[in-house]
Design an enzyme around this catalytic site. Structure first.
Site, PDB file in Angstrom:
ATOM      1  N   ILE A 126      -3.777  -6.832  12.809  1.00 35.45           N
ATOM      2  CA  ILE A 126      -4.158  -5.745  13.700  1.00 35.45           C
ATOM      3  C   ILE A 126      -5.658  -5.787  14.003  1.00 35.45           C
ATOM      4  O   ILE A 126      -6.088  -5.587  15.137  1.00 35.45           O
ATOM      5  CB  ILE A 126      -3.786  -4.387  13.080  1.00 35.45           C
ATOM      6  CG1 ILE A 126      -2.274  -4.269  12.899  1.00 35.45           C
ATOM      7  CG2 ILE A 126      -4.292  -3.237  13.947  1.00 35.45           C
ATOM      8  CD1 ILE A 126      -1.852  -3.040  12.119  1.00 35.45           C
ATOM      9  N   TYR A 164       0.843   1.088  -3.691  1.00 32.44           N
ATOM     10  CA  TYR A 164       0.304   0.867  -2.339  1.00 32.44           C
ATOM     11  C   TYR A 164       0.349   2.152  -1.533  1.00 32.44           C
ATOM     12  O   TYR A 164      -0.625   2.515  -0.863  1.00 32.44           O
ATOM     13  CB  TYR A 164       1.118  -0.229  -1.648  1.00 32.44           C
ATOM     14  CG  TYR A 164       0.757  -0.432  -0.198  1.00 32.44           C
ATOM     15  CD1 TYR A 164      -0.465  -0.984   0.154  1.00 32.44           C
ATOM     16  CD2 TYR A 164       1.640  -0.079   0.826  1.00 32.44           C
ATOM     17  CE1 TYR A 164      -0.808  -1.179   1.488  1.00 32.44           C
ATOM     18  CE2 TYR A 164       1.308  -0.271   2.156  1.00 32.44           C
ATOM     19  CZ  TYR A 164       0.080  -0.823   2.489  1.00 32.44           C
ATOM     20  OH  TYR A 164      -0.249  -1.002   3.811  1.00 32.44           O
ATOM     21  N   ASN A 190     -10.305  -1.347   8.143  1.00 35.49           N
ATOM     22  CA  ASN A 190      -8.942  -1.822   8.333  1.00 35.49           C
ATOM     23  C   ASN A 190      -8.429  -2.716   7.205  1.00 35.49           C
ATOM     24  O   ASN A 190      -7.228  -2.874   7.040  1.00 35.49           O
ATOM     25  CB  ASN A 190      -8.887  -2.587   9.672  1.00 35.49           C
ATOM     26  CG  ASN A 190      -7.576  -3.288   9.908  1.00 35.49           C
ATOM     27  OD1 ASN A 190      -6.548  -2.645  10.088  1.00 35.49           O
ATOM     28  ND2 ASN A 190      -7.604  -4.620   9.904  1.00 35.49           N
ATOM     29  N   LYS A 244      -2.804   4.490   0.315  1.00 34.75           N
ATOM     30  CA  LYS A 244      -2.871   4.910   1.714  1.00 34.75           C
ATOM     31  C   LYS A 244      -2.854   6.438   1.829  1.00 34.75           C
ATOM     32  O   LYS A 244      -3.462   7.008   2.742  1.00 34.75           O
ATOM     33  CB  LYS A 244      -1.708   4.297   2.496  1.00 34.75           C
ATOM     34  CG  LYS A 244      -1.788   2.772   2.578  1.00 34.75           C
ATOM     35  CD  LYS A 244      -3.104   2.301   3.175  1.00 34.75           C
ATOM     36  CE  LYS A 244      -3.165   0.812   3.395  1.00 34.75           C
ATOM     37  NZ  LYS A 244      -4.416   0.367   4.060  1.00 34.75           N
ATOM     38  N   THR A 287       2.909  -8.701  11.724  1.00 40.09           N
ATOM     39  CA  THR A 287       1.631  -9.400  11.555  1.00 40.09           C
ATOM     40  C   THR A 287       1.667 -10.423  10.428  1.00 40.09           C
ATOM     41  O   THR A 287       0.651 -11.073  10.167  1.00 40.09           O
ATOM     42  CB  THR A 287       0.504  -8.401  11.232  1.00 40.09           C
ATOM     43  OG1 THR A 287       0.803  -7.743   9.989  1.00 40.09           O
ATOM     44  CG2 THR A 287       0.347  -7.372  12.332  1.00 40.09           C
ATOM     45  N   ILE A 346       4.783  -3.403  11.397  1.00 40.33           N
ATOM     46  CA  ILE A 346       4.078  -4.146  12.443  1.00 40.33           C
ATOM     47  C   ILE A 346       4.221  -5.637  12.143  1.00 40.33           C
ATOM     48  O   ILE A 346       4.013  -6.075  11.001  1.00 40.33           O
ATOM     49  CB  ILE A 346       2.579  -3.772  12.500  1.00 40.33           C
ATOM     50  CG1 ILE A 346       2.408  -2.258  12.680  1.00 40.33           C
ATOM     51  CG2 ILE A 346       1.882  -4.530  13.620  1.00 40.33           C
ATOM     52  CD1 ILE A 346       2.945  -1.713  13.986  1.00 40.33           C
TER      53      ILE A 346
END
Length: 241
Positions: free
Chosen positions: A18, A144, A81, A148, A179, A177
């Protein structure tokens, strides 16, 4: 005129996924980018593109980022990011894994903003990449998800702290996403995991890096000049279920 013409934006984790998509858009729109990452996949260093290689989990790295921002004359935008994920059963959690996740996903952006805040120009924008994992209650990503969730809490505090300077702070909350972010799982496990997640997405597909980056770029731009302390889901409707 392009919305990033003459603007300087720093993107941690800006050499892949991203962040890379965002960096490419900013450069194409006449902006300057300082991109950090562990490795550089496709950004070519130029006068308008500075690549800083290193591990954001190392507290020393923030001084390297600050030096790059100082050489650029300050920042119009900062996109925090960088991050990584690990999956595993609750019973398999280790102190090493937990500490590594916290160091990269929570401590690093906190220390980065603390050091870089004085280098943010009046009216600058900060964007933080969180994750829909904070809301999904998925059994295999508890640590995780916690990192966040911590980011989302800090975003609101940071927005209040920097508002007197006219600096906005917002978060994007990406869902699945495409990626390669979960490549560490191995191909078969990754396919199975992502299929299970995508089956819950109302739009019925994973998003692209460019789709997620587009929301971050909106928040970084003057078009979002009255938006702060907010979180924008980029998840195909996943967390609304």
């Amino acid at each position: 005129m392009s919305m990033f013409s003459g603007k300087t934006v720093m993107i941690t984790g800006g050499t892949r996924g991203i962040g890379l998509a965002g960096a490419q858009h900013i450069l194409a729109q006449g902006g300057r980018v300082i991109a950090s990452g562990r490795r550089n996949e496709s950004l070519s260093p130029t006068d308008d593109c500075v690549v800083v290689l290193g591990d954001v989990g190392d507290p020393v790295n923030v001084q390297v980022l600050a030096a790059a921002a100082e050489r650029a004359g300050g920042l119009d935008g900062l996109w925090l990011n960088a991050g990584f994920a690990r999956v595993g059963a609750l019973e398999a959690m280790t102190a090493e894994c937990f500490d590594a996740l916290m160091a990269t996903n929570v401590r690093a952006p906190a220390l980065q903003l603390a050091r870089l805040a004085p280098l943010l120009k009046p009216g600058a924008s900060v964007v933080v990449t969180a994750s829909s994992s904070a809301f999904e209650a998925a059994p295999l990503v508890s640590a995780y998800a916690a990192t966040k969730g911590a980011l989302l809490s800090m975003v609101r505090c940071w927005a209040a702290s920097l508002a007197p300077r006219g600096i906005r702070v917002n978060a994007i909350v990406p869902g699945p996403i495409d990626t390669g972010f979960r490549g560490f799982m191995g191909e078969a496990a990754q396919v199975q995991f992502e299929r299970a997640v995508v089956e819950q997405v109302p739009l019925g597909r994973a998003g692209s890096a460019h789709e997620a980056a587009a929301v971050a770029l909106f928040l970084l731009s003057a078009q979002a000049s009255y938006v702060t302390g907010s979180q924008y889901a980029v998840d195909g409707g996943l967390v609304m279920r």
